[in-house]
Design an enzyme around this catalytic site. Structure first.
Site, PDB file in Angstrom:
ATOM      1  N   GLU A 170       0.903  -1.201   0.093  1.00  0.00           N
ATOM      2  CA  GLU A 170      -0.068   0.087  -0.191  1.00  0.00           C
ATOM      3  C   GLU A 170       0.835   1.166  -0.153  1.00  0.00           C
ATOM      4  O   GLU A 170       0.369   2.167  -0.489  1.00  0.00           O
ATOM      5  CB  GLU A 170      -0.961  -0.078   1.275  1.00  0.00           C
ATOM      6  CG  GLU A 170      -1.896   1.111   1.231  1.00  0.00           C
ATOM      7  CD  GLU A 170      -1.545   2.300   1.957  1.00  0.00           C
ATOM      8  OE1 GLU A 170      -2.473   3.260   1.882  1.00  0.00           O
ATOM      9  OE2 GLU A 170      -0.414   2.588   2.499  1.00  0.00           O
ATOM     10  N   SER A 215     -29.397  23.495 -14.575  1.00  0.00           N
ATOM     11  CA  SER A 215     -30.838  23.217 -14.272  1.00  0.00           C
ATOM     12  C   SER A 215     -31.435  21.998 -14.652  1.00  0.00           C
ATOM     13  O   SER A 215     -32.090  20.982 -13.802  1.00  0.00           O
ATOM     14  CB  SER A 215     -31.864  24.284 -14.506  1.00  0.00           C
ATOM     15  OG  SER A 215     -31.753  24.498 -16.047  1.00  0.00           O
ATOM     16  N   HIS A 274     -15.457   7.118 -11.161  1.00  0.00           N
ATOM     17  CA  HIS A 274     -16.726   7.545 -10.487  1.00  0.00           C
ATOM     18  C   HIS A 274     -16.793   9.031 -10.637  1.00  0.00           C
ATOM     19  O   HIS A 274     -15.993   9.767 -10.484  1.00  0.00           O
ATOM     20  CB  HIS A 274     -16.439   7.286  -8.916  1.00  0.00           C
ATOM     21  CG  HIS A 274     -17.512   7.249  -8.201  1.00  0.00           C
ATOM     22  ND1 HIS A 274     -18.393   8.254  -8.191  1.00  0.00           N
ATOM     23  CD2 HIS A 274     -18.097   6.238  -7.335  1.00  0.00           C
ATOM     24  CE1 HIS A 274     -19.469   7.721  -7.301  1.00  0.00           C
ATOM     25  NE2 HIS A 274     -19.315   6.609  -6.829  1.00  0.00           N
TER      26      HIS A 274
END
Length: 820
Positions: free
Chosen positions: A438, A648, A768
């Site tokens: 890691e 919008s 994502h």
């Protein structure tokens, strides 16, 4: 040290109260004899009529999944409430994590250096594997380690068979990334004649006050992982303090601006009030920063992509094709201490413009094995898997990072082991992982996640991460908005580790006790901004910097992360230094280890809920509301920059998502209520059937005695039948279970729906569109990254409108998906 030495045997003896046996005299009266025979006949006819009301199920595509949930929900034994699940299982689990056991485990894991790929690292992999095998009662050979090379048939089968296992299993996967290690380094100031007038002492200086730091002082040189080797003769060298931006991005920006090399130093200004200036004594004799401390760390460009730089998007097998990845620096860098930086800064302050500095940084770069340790607790619903993980490799001994997380995970495993001994089986399968590599760039988790991409998409419903469980006094909770309520509810159930009358959740407001007059305003503001990043529940969004990245940012698996972090008024946490030691942890970080235990209870409780709740504890409505707050931030950017971007339509789609989510909330409640209602009815019916069976058994025994047969069939068979689940569930029950499964499928789809195949502009690995690590912050989260970065970095209205359209399309599809 014996790898089993930190286990604490807390197993109580198992015993059962024997069933008393009584004998009655036979009444020889003919009237009573025939009365018994008539009662027996009536009971038999009643039982046949009652039991015939149960229908055989029709087989369909959901059979395996339905039967898994059936087995979990319909298990019963003669003794009332003897099946261990729900609150009863949670209470037993919470009684297991123990401070003595945690301290013993920490002294094993943080007892010696264990950098990724080293001998010490492999030793910790063996310790963790042995712990899994012992606590989960996994049969194993004392001599052979289940060690599987990534890409081999054994490695593939080990993970791909998780969803079909019936018994716990553990093994080690070996990946082969390219890592570097330091050779020779030097830093010198040169005089006009080209000869050195000052040479830096690059290593940290420790004494025997901290025996762990003293023993490890020269074990791992001070250098940057994934750094470029070389010698600088020309150009400018940048001197930068760590501050708040990820170190790799400092190198990236300096490289883009044409620098020849970078020196990054640890500045006491980053330490809040706990400084020598405020009267605090340096470590190890006090809580302030040791001036020779150095922050090692990777300088990979993490916001481009994590993992092995040479295998972007695919796993690092031993024979993988390697490329020259774009996430590696092209200029050398070194981390240095405040003591060395102070010398350089003084030369600059004294007017020595153009001072000549010579930097040497030679590294050895090669394919290096790393070891991910995996353990499985099979559940009833095998197709749904909850993953809990922590990384194990450290830059030196890493008592806080990462050993505190590994220790908390070890206590979770002990808790699960006690539950298994008592007959517990989770509803969903649990996968326990100890990641390696890691520190070099989330290598172990990323390579595994790229290796088993399709399996993760098909099976993993949530990921619970642990990294540094304890480095200070403040609880930080971060995660997907889907899991924000779960994080809070589970933390509220756990007592505060150091303050009576408060909950663990209250520790989010703790801030240390070491105050002083002088504090850097910039650092204070930065910490305040971190607190403001939390949502209305108190949970911060996830960017990157730990092993949840592959799950959330690449696969769309909702994730959580948390632990006690250092504040501006806590003893200085020497991040990635030899002074992140067991001695510091026991003296300053977590005396008594109550915080380690609290985090174990919190993460374990999350996993029990995720793996045990009939309806997954995902809050889509909170998520959909948070998404609108993300949009509000983008609107404020457009207003501040006078950008003309019509947002919008995107807001309208978010309102539709909120409405659809409310409908899903109703469906969740209805599905669970209906299933529990049917289960309640079946349990009542089963109780009646059980009484009838007992009466039939007793009457049968008496009848046999009437006819002179004094031996009666043992009651054991009757008891065994009662322990079995219902063999013939009704259609009502199957439909209720299928409705629950349909709801859960939509809940799982929610986070997945934000994954875009094309990913984020300029860094397509991150897929994502709702949240990503900031392009120039590294660890910190940027919400709606495509739109935000189009405005703040590219200053491009057209690009922002395009990104808003991409996001709107995903959300519109999600609205249709979650409607039942």
């Amino acid at each position: 040290m014996d790898e089993k030495s930190f286990h604490v045997d807390d197993k109580s003896a198992q015993w059962a109260i024997p069933v008393p046996v009584t004998h009655r005299l036979i009444d020889t009266s003919l009237r009573k004899k025939w009365g018994r025979r008539l009662a027996l006949l009536l009971a038999f006819l009643c039982a046949v009529h009652f039991l015939s009301d149960v229908k055989h199920p029709h087989h369909n595509g959901h059979e395996g999944q339905d039967h898994g949930m059936l087995n979990a929900l319909m298990r019963h034994t003669p003794k009332k409430d003897s099946v261990l699940r729900g609150k009863k299982a949670e209470q037993l689990f919470l009684s297991v994590p123990d401070t003595d056991s945690a301290i013993a485990a920490s002294r094993v894991y943080a007892g010696k250096p264990h950098m990724a790929g080293s001998e010490g690292d492999f030793d910790t992999a063996r310790y963790f594997l042995a712990h899994l095998q012992e606590e989960l009662q996994i049969q194993h050979s004392s001599s052979d380690i289940p060690l599987y090379s990534a890409g081999s048939r054994e490695s593939r089968e080990a993970t791909l068979s998780i969803s079909s296992l019936d018994e716990p299993k553990a093994w080690v996967d070996v990946y082969y990334p390219i890592l570097n290690s330091p050779l020779n380094r030097s830093l010198e100031i040169l005089g006009d004649d080209g000869n050195p007038v000052w040479s830096a002492e690059l290593e940290e200086v420790a004494d025997e006050t901290d025996p762990y730091a003293f023993k490890s002082a020269n074990a791992v040189p001070t250098w940057h992982g994934i750094s470029r080797g070389g010698v600088d003769f020309d150009g400018k060298i940048v001197l930068a303090r760590y501050g708040g931006v990820f170190r790799g991005l400092k190198i990236k920006r300096a490289q883009e601006l044409g620098a020849a090399a970078v020196l990054v130093y640890s500045d006491p200004r980053d330490d809040g009030t706990v400084t020598v200036e405020n009267g605090y004594v340096p470590y190890p004799h006090g809580p302030a920063r040791n001036p020779t401390s150095v922050q090692r760390g990777s300088v990979q460009f993490l916001s481009l992509y994590p993992g092995d730089p040479s295998t972007p998007g695919y796993p690092s097998y031993e024979n993988s094709t390697r490329v020259e990845g774009g996430s590696k620096p092209t200029i050398p860098s070194l981390p240095i201490s405040w003591a060395n930086a102070e010398v350089l800064l003084k030369h600059l302050e004294d007017g020595h413009e153009g001072v000549t500095v010579r930097l040497v940084n030679n590294v050895d770069e090669k394919v290096t094995p790393i070891w991910n340790v995996m353990g499985v607790i099979p559940g009833h619903v095998k197709s749904e898997v909850v993953v809990i993980g922590a990384h194990r490799d450290a830059w030196v001994t890493g008592a806080s990072d990462p050993s505190s997380g590994t220790v908390s995970l070890s206590e979770v495993i002990r808790g699960f082991g006690v539950l298994l001994e008592k007959g517990w089986k989770p509803l969903r399968t649990i996968l326990i992982t100890s990641w390696d590599g890691e520190e070099f760039g989330l290598v172990g988790s990323t390579e595994w996640g790229e290796d088993f991409s399709e399996w993760i998409k098909d099976h993993v419903v949530a990921y619970v991460n642990m990294d540094t469980s304890v480095s200070g006094s403040r609880l930080k909770a971060a995660g997907s908005p889907l899991l924000a309520h779960l994080l809070r509810e589970t933390a509220e159930q756990i007592p505060h580790p150091t303050s009576e009358g408060r909950s663990l959740w209250d520790a989010r407001g703790d801030s240390g006790t070491l105050f002083g007059e002088h504090i850097n305003a910039e650092i204070a503001a930065m910490h305040e901004d971190e607190l403001l990043a939390a949502d209305s529940i108190g949970v911060s969004p996830l960017g990157s910097g730990s092993d949840y990245t592959i799950f959330l940012q690449y696969h769309g698996v909702p994730s959580t992360d948390g632990g006690f972090t250092s504040t501006l008024h806590d003893p200085v946490y020497h991040y990635h230094s030899i002074f992140d030691s067991q001695y510091w942890q026991e003296l300053y970080g977590d005396p008594g280890f109550s915080r380690h235990v609290a985090i174990a209870k919190h993460t374990g409780l999350q996993v029990l809920r995720l793996s045990g709740d009939i309806i997954l504890p995902f809050n889509t409505t909170h998520y959909s509301i948070e998404l609108e707050s993300y949009l509000d931030k983008v609107v404020s950017i457009t207003v501040a920059g006078s950008y003309d971007v019509d947002l919008s339509p995107l807001r309208g789609s978010l309102h539709s998502l909120q409405n659809a989510s409310l409908e899903l909330d109703f469906a969740k409640t209805k599905a669970e209520h209906k299933l529990r209602e049917i289960l309640g009815q079946l349990k009542k019916r089963h109780a009646i059937c059980r009484k009838i069976r007992r009466k039939i058994h007793k009457a049968s025994c008496k009848l046999q005695k009437v006819f002179g047969q004094h031996k009666c069939e043992s009651n054991d068979k009757h008891k065994d039948m009662e322990r079995e689940p219902y063999r013939q569930p009704s259609q009502h029950l199957l439909k209720a279970i299928q409705h629950v499964q349909a709801v859960n499928k939509r809940l799982i789809t929610f986070e997945r729906s934000f994954i875009s195949k094309d990913g984020i502009k300029d860094r397509q690995w991150y897929k994502h569109l709702g949240v990503a690590p900031g392009k120039w912050s590294g660890y910190g989260a940027t919400t709606f990254p495509g739109i935000t970065e189009a405005l703040t970095m590219d200053k491009n209205e057209t690009a922002a409108a395009y990104e808003a359209g991409r996001l709107k399309a995903l959300i519109d599809d999600l609205v249709e998906t979650i409607r039942l």
